[in-house]
Scaffold this motif. Structure first.
Motif, PDB file in Angstrom:
ATOM      1  N   UNK A  62       0.820  -1.213   0.000  1.00  0.00           N
ATOM      2  CA  UNK A  62       0.000   0.000   0.000  1.00  0.00           C
ATOM      3  C   UNK A  62       0.851   1.260   0.000  1.00  0.00           C
ATOM      4  N   UNK A  63       2.002   1.194   0.614  1.00  0.00           N
ATOM      5  CA  UNK A  63       2.850   2.381   0.759  1.00  0.00           C
ATOM      6  C   UNK A  63       3.436   2.866  -0.563  1.00  0.00           C
ATOM      7  N   UNK A  64       3.406   2.028  -1.593  1.00  0.00           N
ATOM      8  CA  UNK A  64       4.012   2.425  -2.880  1.00  0.00           C
ATOM      9  C   UNK A  64       3.020   2.437  -4.033  1.00  0.00           C
ATOM     10  N   UNK A  65       1.781   2.045  -3.774  1.00  0.00           N
ATOM     11  CA  UNK A  65       0.783   2.015  -4.847  1.00  0.00           C
ATOM     12  C   UNK A  65       0.630   3.384  -5.473  1.00  0.00           C
ATOM     13  N   UNK A  66       0.605   3.391  -6.801  1.00  0.00           N
ATOM     14  CA  UNK A  66       0.461   4.641  -7.526  1.00  0.00           C
ATOM     15  C   UNK A  66       1.770   5.374  -7.762  1.00  0.00           C
ATOM     16  N   UNK A  67       2.835   4.924  -7.109  1.00  0.00           N
ATOM     17  CA  UNK A  67       4.143   5.576  -7.295  1.00  0.00           C
ATOM     18  C   UNK A  67       5.178   4.639  -7.924  1.00  0.00           C
ATOM     19  N   UNK A  68       5.100   3.370  -7.592  1.00  0.00           N
ATOM     20  CA  UNK A  68       6.061   2.387  -8.097  1.00  0.00           C
ATOM     21  C   UNK A  68       5.393   1.491  -9.125  1.00  0.00           C
ATOM     22  N   UNK A  69       6.180   1.047 -10.095  1.00  0.00           N
ATOM     23  CA  UNK A  69       5.697   0.116 -11.105  1.00  0.00           C
ATOM     24  C   UNK A  69       6.717  -1.000 -11.298  1.00  0.00           C
ATOM     25  N   UNK A  70       6.257  -2.224 -11.156  1.00  0.00           N
ATOM     26  CA  UNK A  70       7.117  -3.374 -11.401  1.00  0.00           C
ATOM     27  C   UNK A  70       6.830  -3.901 -12.801  1.00  0.00           C
ATOM     28  N   UNK A  71       7.870  -4.311 -13.491  1.00  0.00           N
ATOM     29  CA  UNK A  71       7.707  -4.865 -14.832  1.00  0.00           C
ATOM     30  C   UNK A  71       8.837  -5.863 -15.075  1.00  0.00           C
TER      31      UNK A  71
END
Length: 120
Positions: A62-71
């Motif tokens: 939850x602390x990184x949702x919307x800011x981090x993207x894993x691919x």
């Protein structure tokens, strides 16, 4: 034996961005869920993001949702973590890891980690 090598960490100002990379050895990379973890001084290690072998399923803390993207790029045996809008509380050592195909609650191979420092 699987080897994981992270890169891309560094020092960045609040609000900045970094992209972490994790290059994996082995021929079965695309079969495995991969995760990015982080550990700050005095804190427990936490799972930041994970991605399925095909890349079709991802989840985030939850602390990184919307800011981090894993691919991931299975042709290159590499998983990425794009980090935007960085905050001081994102400062930590970041590790990539491979999830065990047998015990799916366990990650069985780990990289050496890369330091991310966010300055205010």
């Amino acid at each position: 034996q699987v080897q994981l090598l992270e890169s891309g960490g560094g020092l960045v100002q609040v609000g900045g961005s970094l992209r972490l990379s994790c290059a994996a050895s082995g021929r079965t990379f695309s079969s495995h869920t991969m995760g990015w973890f982080r550990q700050a001084p005095g804190k427990e290690r936490e799972l930041v993001a994970a991605i399925s072998g095909s890349g079709g399923s991802v989840n985030y803390a939850d602390s990184v949702k919307g800011r981090f993207t894993i691919s991931r790029d299975n042709a290159k045996n590499t998983v990425y973590l794009q980090m935007n809008s960085l905050k001081p509380e994102d400062t930590a050592v970041y590790y990539c890891a491979r999830r065990s195909p047998v015990i799916t609650t366990r990650y069985d191979y780990w990289g050496q980690g890369t330091q991310v420092t966010v300055s205010s």
